[in-house]
Motif scaffolding. Structure first.
Motif, PDB file in Angstrom:
ATOM      1  N   ALA A  23       0.832  -1.196   0.000  1.00 24.34           N
ATOM      2  CA  ALA A  23       0.000   0.000   0.000  1.00 24.34           C
ATOM      3  C   ALA A  23       0.875   1.258   0.000  1.00 24.34           C
ATOM      4  O   ALA A  23       0.558   2.241  -0.666  1.00 24.34           O
ATOM      5  N   LEU A  24       1.943   1.217   0.766  1.00 19.24           N
ATOM      6  CA  LEU A  24       2.901   2.334   0.770  1.00 19.24           C
ATOM      7  C   LEU A  24       4.283   1.743   0.543  1.00 19.24           C
ATOM      8  O   LEU A  24       4.648   0.756   1.166  1.00 19.24           O
ATOM      9  N   ARG A  25       5.056   2.374  -0.372  1.00 21.10           N
ATOM     10  CA  ARG A  25       6.326   1.746  -0.772  1.00 21.10           C
ATOM     11  C   ARG A  25       7.541   2.580  -0.412  1.00 21.10           C
ATOM     12  O   ARG A  25       8.551   2.560  -1.126  1.00 21.10           O
ATOM     13  N   GLY A  26       7.471   3.341   0.632  1.00 25.87           N
ATOM     14  CA  GLY A  26       8.638   4.152   0.995  1.00 25.87           C
ATOM     15  C   GLY A  26       8.324   5.617   0.846  1.00 25.87           C
ATOM     16  O   GLY A  26       8.683   6.254  -0.140  1.00 25.87           O
ATOM     17  N   GLY A  44      -6.878   3.791  -4.068  1.00 25.95           N
ATOM     18  CA  GLY A  44      -5.839   2.771  -4.157  1.00 25.95           C
ATOM     19  C   GLY A  44      -4.450   3.368  -4.234  1.00 25.95           C
ATOM     20  O   GLY A  44      -3.473   2.644  -4.355  1.00 25.95           O
ATOM     21  N   SER A  45      -4.343   4.688  -4.128  1.00 26.42           N
ATOM     22  CA  SER A  45      -3.022   5.315  -4.223  1.00 26.42           C
ATOM     23  C   SER A  45      -2.269   5.262  -2.891  1.00 26.42           C
ATOM     24  O   SER A  45      -1.088   5.558  -2.833  1.00 26.42           O
ATOM     25  N   ILE A 216       0.371  14.762  -3.496  1.00 29.96           N
ATOM     26  CA  ILE A 216      -0.390  13.857  -4.355  1.00 29.96           C
ATOM     27  C   ILE A 216       0.249  12.482  -4.333  1.00 29.96           C
ATOM     28  O   ILE A 216       1.447  12.332  -4.563  1.00 29.96           O
ATOM     29  N   PHE A 217      -0.564  11.481  -3.985  1.00 25.30           N
ATOM     30  CA  PHE A 217      -0.089  10.098  -3.905  1.00 25.30           C
ATOM     31  C   PHE A 217      -0.429   9.357  -5.187  1.00 25.30           C
ATOM     32  O   PHE A 217      -1.470   9.597  -5.805  1.00 25.30           O
ATOM     33  N   LYS A 218       0.479   8.440  -5.560  1.00 20.55           N
ATOM     34  CA  LYS A 218       0.170   7.531  -6.648  1.00 20.55           C
ATOM     35  C   LYS A 218       0.892   6.217  -6.408  1.00 20.55           C
ATOM     36  O   LYS A 218       2.097   6.215  -6.161  1.00 20.55           O
ATOM     37  N   ASP A 219       0.176   5.126  -6.442  1.00 27.26           N
ATOM     38  CA  ASP A 219       0.730   3.780  -6.292  1.00 27.26           C
ATOM     39  C   ASP A 219       1.660   3.653  -5.081  1.00 27.26           C
ATOM     40  O   ASP A 219       2.729   3.067  -5.155  1.00 27.26           O
ATOM     41  N   GLY A 220       1.241   4.204  -3.981  1.00 25.10           N
ATOM     42  CA  GLY A 220       1.985   4.002  -2.742  1.00 25.10           C
ATOM     43  C   GLY A 220       3.201   4.903  -2.599  1.00 25.10           C
ATOM     44  O   GLY A 220       4.015   4.716  -1.709  1.00 25.10           O
TER      45      GLY A 220
END
Lengths: 246, 406
Positions: A23-26, A44-45, A216-220
């Motif tokens: 869900a979150l990648r760093g 889903g971001s 702004i979040f995108k793909d974690g």
């Protein structure tokens, strides 16, 4: 400027059966005292996961989160509860007020879980919080006797009553019409101008322009992070929206 | 969260669903009320039996002839002629725990007065009869020692016989009645005593000197039984032992031979009946207890529904700082409040029901404080026990999931 929220290379994985969802990648992120941050992103971001972690409802899989000088990764469940009780205020999309319970009782609720607050102080603080959101005359109304905007104001009063360091709002205007949304945003801007730090999740760009900074979040991951250049003032916009005749 | 706030929140939550709360409580109310009423009835019947047996004379120790073997043939107890007047005298002189003793001989037959007759029993006793059987003379007098030695044809009369021979309310003292064609002068009336435990009418009798009954009515020399009374109800066992020893000596029974008589005392009868009514009480209590259990399961059911229904509330409470333990306490408080309120109403209802049943059955209904305290404690335990699992479920919810619950 004091760093209220500091997030360092934070990762969060979910396990859905055999599949691992990253869900979150760093994520690295800082929120300073007095900021009004809007977090945006498609569904889903990872923005909701981020808000849950900032809200101490969830713990990161990896990385560090420091809230007001306290690293949360070593805390127990009960410590997290206390932290939420003393340092955070929540505003939800669906208000989450207790049904058939007066506005005043709803606002008092967080203080009930704080043993250091006595009954008299609790009632006074709840009244003051309701006054600050402009509902002094609705204290003894129950949620079903209030409009959506008024219910959200009660929820904001509830989030203010424990004098939190940060107010976290999750799609707080998602259920409201445009005019009422700006009324709520005007309230948030007013609170922010008095020094409250606010972290706000939304998917509406217009609403996000009321904040001082957008993330702004995108793909974690954080896609973009920028200060708002021509910030909208909700009170000015309100003046341009006609009040619908009842 | 302090107790006052916990109670307030629980109360508000229950008042939100008044009818549901009441229906849930109804299980406990009925359960507790029936436990109280059943135990009350059980205790009442026990007390009623005790009173009746005590009324027959708690100190009573009876000697009756036992069965005997002669030349290999077993003879029935009632045909034995082993008890004698001398045995009575020996018991009175040799048994320190015996206060009074009387021989008893008994004949059945028609008693006749004028055109009316009535079947009754004629009891031959000595003058200690009144003390032994705890009876009193209502009018007239008891027969004297002189009348006893002279086998005088005098008698005392019971109320049932008066009603049938003379009509209710009349005083037959001074009249002459005939029993088996023998005239008896009525010298007194026995105060009525009603039915005994076995349903026998204790007022359907004539009472005469045992010498008269032995010689003039039955023409026998032995006595049919001996009634004695111990100095107090605690010494009936001592009295029985002393009587056994005395009568064995009187009858010259060898140490190796069995008694040719048997001794009964009321304490034995009392304990037999008490144990019967204790079993009854336990049975009734157990049945009522099952309904209490069902009531408890009702509470658990409703608490589960309530937890599911209020998932979002639980999520919110957790988000704003409620710990798992706070949520656990909140739901436990609700279930305990439900069961205790139900328990109190049930106790009141149970006492009321006991009183009504008691007055309908004309039993002395005893509502023991212990059964009230017990029911109250059981209710609290039920509240905790059946509230625990739903409360545990609520406390272990994840706040994120709970907040999103639809």
């Amino acid at each position: 400027m004091k760093k209220l929220i500091e997030i360092i290379s934070l990762k969060k994985d979910y396990y859905v059966g055999e599949v691992t969802v990253h869900a979150l990648r760093g994520v690295d992120m800082v929120v300073n005292e007095g900021e009004f941050v809007a977090i945006m992103g498609a569904s889903g971001s990872g923005k909701s996961t981020m808000l849950n972690i900032i809200g101490c409802l969830d713990k990161p899989t990896e990385g560090e989160y420091i809230l007001d000088g306290i690293g949360i990764s070593s805390l127990t469940k009960n410590d997290l509860s206390n932290l939420r009780n003393r340092k955070l205020g929540f505003v939800f999309q669906t208000y989450n007020l207790l049904p058939r319970t007066t506005a005043l009782d709803n606002v008092e609720l967080p203080l009930l879980y704080n043993k250091t607050v006595k009954t008299k102080e609790r009632v006074e603080r709840a009244k003051a919080a309701l006054e600050s959101v402009g509902l002094a005359d609705r204290m003894h109304h129950k949620p079903n006797q209030l409009s959506g905007g008024q219910q959200q104001r009660v929820a904001i009063a509830r989030s203010l009553v424990n004098d939190p360091v940060v107010i976290l709002a999750d799609e707080a205007t998602g259920n409201l019409d445009t005019r009422t949304s700006y009324e709520i945003m005007a309230l948030f801007q007013e609170l922010n101008s008095k020094g409250k730090t606010i972290v706000f999740v939304t998917h509406e760009p217009d609403i996000a322009k009321c904040a001082t900074r957008n993330i702004i979040f995108k793909d974690g991951l954080i896609l973009r992070e920028s200060p708002v250049k021509d910030r909208s003032m909700a009170t000015e916009i309100l003046a341009t929206i006609p009040i619908e005749a009842d | 969260m302090n107790i006052k706030n916990l109670l307030k929140i629980a109360m508000n939550a229950l008042l939100r669903n008044k009818l549901r709360a009441f229906l849930t409580m109804l299980g406990i109310i009925i359960g507790v009320a029936s436990v109280i009423a059943m135990l009350g009835i059980g205790q009442g019947s026990k007390l009623s039996i005790q009173q009746q047996i005590a009324g027959m004379g708690l100190n009573l120790v009876t000697v009756v002839p036992g069965s005997q073997q002669r030349g290999g043939v077993q003879f029935g107890a009632s045909t034995m002629q082993s008890l004698k007047e001398a045995d009575v005298a020996a018991i009175l002189s040799d048994c320190p725990s015996v206060q009074f003793a009387t021989p008893e001989v008994r004949g059945n037959g028609q008693v006749v007065f004028g055109p009316l007759n009535w079947p009754t029993s004629l009891y031959g006793e000595n003058e200690s009869y009144l003390q032994i059987r705890e009876r009193t003379v209502e009018s007239g007098r008891m027969f004297t020692a002189g009348e006893l030695t002279s086998a005088a044809k005098v008698c005392l009369i019971g109320k049932t016989v008066i009603d049938n021979l003379f009509g209710p309310g009349s005083d037959p003292v001074g009249q002459v009645i005939r029993f088996k064609k023998i005239p008896f002068l009525v010298i007194g009336v026995l105060a009525p005593k009603g039915l005994n435990t076995f349903g026998q009418d204790q007022d359907d009798l004539l009472l005469a000197p045992y010498t008269t009954v032995q010689k003039r009515v039955l023409a026998i020399t032995w006595v049919q039984s001996i009634y004695t009374s111990a100095v107090d109800s605690k010494s009936t066992d001592d009295a029985a032992a002393q009587i056994t020893e005395t009568v064995r000596r009187q009858h010259k029974i060898k140490a190796s031979d069995p008694d040719d008589f048997s001794i009964r005392n009321q304490a034995e009868l009392l304990s037999t009946f008490s144990s019967v009514s204790n079993i009854l009480t336990i049975l009734l209590g157990a049945i009522a207890g099952i309904s209490l259990l069902v009531g408890g399961i009702g509470i658990m059911n409703i608490m589960y529904v309530s937890v599911t229904e209020r998932t979002r509330e639980i999520g919110l409470r957790m988000a704003i700082g409620g710990k798992g333990f706070d949520i656990l306490l909140q739901f436990l408080t609700e279930s305990i409040l439900l069961s205790i309120t139900g328990g109190i109403i049930g106790i009141l209802l149970g006492i009321g029901a006991s009183k009504i049943i008691g007055s309908a059955m004309s039993w002395p209904i005893v509502v023991l404080p212990s059964s009230e305290i017990l029911s109250f404690a059981v209710c609290t335990v039920i509240g905790v026990f059946f509230g625990w699992y739903p409360a545990r479920k609520a406390a272990s919810l994840d706040p994120i999931d709970a907040l999103r619950y639809e």
